[in-house]
Design a protein around this motif. Structure first.
Motif, PDB file in Angstrom:
ATOM      1  N   LEU A 139       0.866  -1.175   0.000  1.00  0.00           N
ATOM      2  CA  LEU A 139       0.000   0.000   0.000  1.00  0.00           C
ATOM      3  C   LEU A 139       0.901   1.224   0.000  1.00  0.00           C
ATOM      4  CD1 LEU A 139      -2.657  -1.155   2.608  1.00  0.00           C
ATOM      5  CD2 LEU A 139      -2.859  -1.130   0.141  1.00  0.00           C
ATOM      6  N   GLN A 140       1.313   1.631  -1.205  1.00  0.00           N
ATOM      7  CA  GLN A 140       2.307   2.691  -1.315  1.00  0.00           C
ATOM      8  C   GLN A 140       1.835   4.001  -0.704  1.00  0.00           C
ATOM      9  OE1 GLN A 140       3.604   3.209  -5.329  1.00  0.00           O
ATOM     10  NE2 GLN A 140       5.731   3.467  -4.659  1.00  0.00           N
ATOM     11  N   GLY A 141       2.662   4.520   0.187  1.00  0.00           N
ATOM     12  CA  GLY A 141       2.352   5.825   0.783  1.00  0.00           C
ATOM     13  C   GLY A 141       1.228   5.791   1.787  1.00  0.00           C
ATOM     14  N   VAL A 142       0.727   4.593   2.118  1.00  0.00           N
ATOM     15  CA  VAL A 142      -0.391   4.505   3.053  1.00  0.00           C
ATOM     16  C   VAL A 142       0.108   4.131   4.440  1.00  0.00           C
ATOM     17  CG1 VAL A 142      -2.559   3.330   3.576  1.00  0.00           C
ATOM     18  CG2 VAL A 142      -1.962   3.819   1.206  1.00  0.00           C
ATOM     19  N   LYS A 143      -0.207   4.949   5.425  1.00  0.00           N
ATOM     20  CA  LYS A 143       0.131   4.628   6.809  1.00  0.00           C
ATOM     21  C   LYS A 143      -1.008   3.803   7.392  1.00  0.00           C
ATOM     22  CE  LYS A 143       3.767   7.402   7.513  1.00  0.00           C
ATOM     23  NZ  LYS A 143       5.055   6.957   8.020  1.00  0.00           N
ATOM     24  N   THR A 144      -0.677   2.791   8.202  1.00  0.00           N
ATOM     25  CA  THR A 144      -1.730   1.986   8.808  1.00  0.00           C
ATOM     26  C   THR A 144      -1.583   1.961  10.325  1.00  0.00           C
ATOM     27  OG1 THR A 144      -0.353   0.045   8.491  1.00  0.00           O
ATOM     28  CG2 THR A 144      -2.033   0.431   6.840  1.00  0.00           C
ATOM     29  N   ALA A 145      -2.700   1.694  11.005  1.00  0.00           N
ATOM     30  CA  ALA A 145      -2.677   1.524  12.455  1.00  0.00           C
ATOM     31  C   ALA A 145      -3.673   0.429  12.805  1.00  0.00           C
ATOM     32  CB  ALA A 145      -3.033   2.835  13.145  1.00  0.00           C
ATOM     33  N   LEU A 146      -3.514  -0.174  13.975  1.00  0.00           N
ATOM     34  CA  LEU A 146      -4.332  -1.331  14.324  1.00  0.00           C
ATOM     35  C   LEU A 146      -5.810  -0.983  14.454  1.00  0.00           C
ATOM     36  CD1 LEU A 146      -4.190  -4.356  15.025  1.00  0.00           C
ATOM     37  CD2 LEU A 146      -4.083  -3.683  17.431  1.00  0.00           C
ATOM     38  N   ASN A 147      -6.098   0.057  15.205  1.00  0.00           N
ATOM     39  CA  ASN A 147      -7.507   0.411  15.419  1.00  0.00           C
ATOM     40  C   ASN A 147      -7.686   1.932  15.432  1.00  0.00           C
ATOM     41  OD1 ASN A 147      -6.615   1.238  17.973  1.00  0.00           O
ATOM     42  ND2 ASN A 147      -6.921  -0.830  18.776  1.00  0.00           N
ATOM     43  N   VAL A 148      -8.938   2.352  15.585  1.00  0.00           N
ATOM     44  CA  VAL A 148      -9.243   3.785  15.488  1.00  0.00           C
ATOM     45  C   VAL A 148      -8.465   4.593  16.525  1.00  0.00           C
ATOM     46  CG1 VAL A 148     -11.068   5.507  15.655  1.00  0.00           C
ATOM     47  CG2 VAL A 148     -11.515   3.349  14.534  1.00  0.00           C
ATOM     48  N   GLY A 149      -8.383   4.064  17.748  1.00  0.00           N
ATOM     49  CA  GLY A 149      -7.684   4.787  18.812  1.00  0.00           C
ATOM     50  C   GLY A 149      -6.236   5.066  18.441  1.00  0.00           C
ATOM     51  N   ARG A 150      -5.526   3.994  18.040  1.00  0.00           N
ATOM     52  CA  ARG A 150      -4.120   4.164  17.663  1.00  0.00           C
ATOM     53  C   ARG A 150      -3.993   4.999  16.406  1.00  0.00           C
ATOM     54  NH1 ARG A 150      -0.740  -1.360  18.545  1.00  0.00           N
ATOM     55  NH2 ARG A 150      -1.806  -2.099  20.411  1.00  0.00           N
ATOM     56  N   GLY A 151      -4.948   4.829  15.480  1.00  0.00           N
ATOM     57  CA  GLY A 151      -4.940   5.608  14.247  1.00  0.00           C
ATOM     58  C   GLY A 151      -5.027   7.096  14.535  1.00  0.00           C
ATOM     59  N   MET A 152      -5.904   7.456  15.488  1.00  0.00           N
ATOM     60  CA  MET A 152      -6.067   8.860  15.868  1.00  0.00           C
ATOM     61  C   MET A 152      -4.760   9.416  16.424  1.00  0.00           C
ATOM     62  SD  MET A 152      -8.927  10.526  15.498  1.00  0.00           S
ATOM     63  CE  MET A 152     -10.652  10.276  15.106  1.00  0.00           C
ATOM     64  N   THR A 153      -4.110   8.615  17.273  1.00  0.00           N
ATOM     65  CA  THR A 153      -2.842   9.044  17.862  1.00  0.00           C
ATOM     66  C   THR A 153      -1.800   9.287  16.773  1.00  0.00           C
ATOM     67  OG1 THR A 153      -3.396   7.564  19.684  1.00  0.00           O
ATOM     68  CG2 THR A 153      -1.181   8.487  19.679  1.00  0.00           C
ATOM     69  N   LEU A 154      -1.697   8.319  15.838  1.00  0.00           N
ATOM     70  CA  LEU A 154      -0.740   8.454  14.731  1.00  0.00           C
ATOM     71  C   LEU A 154      -1.060   9.688  13.894  1.00  0.00           C
ATOM     72  CD1 LEU A 154       1.559   7.383  12.970  1.00  0.00           C
ATOM     73  CD2 LEU A 154      -0.063   5.870  11.848  1.00  0.00           C
ATOM     74  N   LEU A 155      -2.359   9.879  13.618  1.00  0.00           N
ATOM     75  CA  LEU A 155      -2.806  11.015  12.798  1.00  0.00           C
ATOM     76  C   LEU A 155      -2.429  12.328  13.458  1.00  0.00           C
ATOM     77  CD1 LEU A 155      -4.169  11.004  10.120  1.00  0.00           C
ATOM     78  CD2 LEU A 155      -6.389  10.959  11.233  1.00  0.00           C
ATOM     79  N   ARG A 156      -2.665  12.414  14.773  1.00  0.00           N
ATOM     80  CA  ARG A 156      -2.317  13.643  15.521  1.00  0.00           C
ATOM     81  C   ARG A 156      -0.825  13.930  15.404  1.00  0.00           C
ATOM     82  NH1 ARG A 156      -5.854  16.852  15.649  1.00  0.00           N
ATOM     83  NH2 ARG A 156      -7.886  15.996  16.082  1.00  0.00           N
ATOM     84  N   ALA A 157      -0.013  12.853  15.542  1.00  0.00           N
ATOM     85  CA  ALA A 157       1.442  13.017  15.462  1.00  0.00           C
ATOM     86  C   ALA A 157       1.844  13.481  14.066  1.00  0.00           C
ATOM     87  CB  ALA A 157       2.138  11.697  15.801  1.00  0.00           C
ATOM     88  N   MET A 158       1.210  12.881  13.025  1.00  0.00           N
ATOM     89  CA  MET A 158       1.544  13.259  11.653  1.00  0.00           C
ATOM     90  C   MET A 158       1.160  14.714  11.378  1.00  0.00           C
ATOM     91  SD  MET A 158       0.298   9.753   9.801  1.00  0.00           S
ATOM     92  CE  MET A 158       0.364  10.259   8.094  1.00  0.00           C
ATOM     93  N   ILE A 159      -0.028  15.111  11.869  1.00  0.00           N
ATOM     94  CA  ILE A 159      -0.489  16.490  11.655  1.00  0.00           C
ATOM     95  C   ILE A 159       0.472  17.463  12.336  1.00  0.00           C
ATOM     96  CG2 ILE A 159      -2.316  18.140  12.243  1.00  0.00           C
ATOM     97  CD1 ILE A 159      -4.320  15.822  11.906  1.00  0.00           C
ATOM     98  N   GLU A 160       0.884  17.088  13.553  1.00  0.00           N
ATOM     99  CA  GLU A 160       1.780  17.961  14.311  1.00  0.00           C
ATOM    100  C   GLU A 160       3.118  18.129  13.582  1.00  0.00           C
ATOM    101  OE1 GLU A 160       2.688  17.411  18.844  1.00  0.00           O
ATOM    102  OE2 GLU A 160       0.557  17.615  18.399  1.00  0.00           O
ATOM    103  N   SER A 161       3.656  16.999  13.078  1.00  0.00           N
ATOM    104  CA  SER A 161       4.968  17.101  12.427  1.00  0.00           C
ATOM    105  C   SER A 161       4.872  17.896  11.133  1.00  0.00           C
ATOM    106  CB  SER A 161       5.563  15.714  12.189  1.00  0.00           C
ATOM    107  OG  SER A 161       5.121  15.184  10.976  1.00  0.00           O
TER     108      SER A 161
END
Lengths: 131, 131
Positions: free
Chosen positions: B97-119
Motif C-alpha cells: 500500500l504505497q504511501g499509506v500509513k496503517t494503524a491497528l484500530n481507530v484509537g491508535r490511528g487517531m494518535t498516529l494522525l495527531r502526530a503526523m499532523i503535528e509534524s
C-alpha cells in the motif's frame, strides 16, 4: 458474514449504517453493539444514517431497540445525519423514533452525547449521595 | 446514487468502507473526500476497513490514491482496522500500500494522525522561519 463495523473513539462507539437493514444484519448489529458496550465500558453510541435514503418502520424499530438496549447498559445513543427527505417521510408516515435522540451532524451529535453522558453521571452521583 | 458517507470530527474526516469498491463508487469517494478536505480545511483522514474481508490490487490503489490526494491538500491519511487475514494476503500477493500509513484500530490511528499532523505543522513553521 456481513456485519456493520463498530468504531471505538474513547468511551464512545461510532456506527455508520450504509446498507439497508435486514433481520439477520440488525440482530448481529444489536449483539455486537451490546457486547462492545459491555466490553469497553462505553458511555455513548453515535449512529450515522446519512447514507440512508429510506428509513422505514423496520429501520425505525431497530434504531429504537438499539437506543433502549444501550440505555439499559447505561450508555446514551444519538442518531445523526438524517437526510431532510427522510425526516419528511417519517413524519408523513406517522412514524416516531421512540426514545431516539437525533442531531444534525456528527459534531452536534458528539456535543449532545457528551451532555447526556454528563447528566447521567450526575444522576448516578446524586443517587450515590442519597444512599 | 450510492456513496460512502464522510463523517467530520473536528479537523479529521472519518470514512468507513463497508462495501466492495467499484470504479464509480471509488471515483465518487475521491471526489467527495477531496472536496470535503478543501471545504472543511481538514488536516487528517481516517479510513476504517475493518469490515473488508478482501483487499485486492484495485482497492489498494484506491487507498494509495486517496492518501496521495489528501497529502497534496496537506492532510494526513491513516488506514485502520485491517483484518489479519487481509494483511497476510496483501504480503503474499506482493501488494504494497504505497504511501499509506496503517494503524491497528481507530484509537491508535487517531494518535498516529495527531502526530503526523503535528509534524507537518512543525515543518511548515520551519519553512516559514527559513524564508
Amino acid at each position: 458474514m456481513e456485519r456493520i463495523p463498530i468504531l471505538r473513539m474513547g468511551d464512545i462507539l461510532l456506527v455508520t449504517i450504509q446498507v439497508d437493514m435486514y433481520d439477520r444484519l440488525a440482530m448481529t448489529l444489536q449483539d455486537d453493539l451490546t457486547t462492545r458496550i459491555a466490553e469497553n465500558g462505553a458511555r455513548g453510541v453515535l449512529i450515522d444514517i446519512s447514507s440512508l435514503d429510506v428509513v422505514d418502520s423496520f429501520m425505525g424499530r431497530i434504531l429504537s431497540n438499539i437506543s433502549l438496549m444501550a440505555s439499559v447498559l447505561d450508555a446514551a445513543t444519538v442518531v445523526v445525519g438524517m437526510q431532510p427527505a427522510v425526516a419528511i417521510t417519517l413524519v408523513e408516515l406517522g412514524l416516531s423514533l421512540q426514545g431516539v435522540k437525533t442531531a444534525l451532524n456528527v459534531g452536534r451529535g458528539m456535543t449532545l452525547l457528551r451532555a447526556m453522558i454528563e447528566s447521567r453521571t450526575e444522576e448516578t452521583e446524586d443517587v450515590g449521595r442519597e444512599e
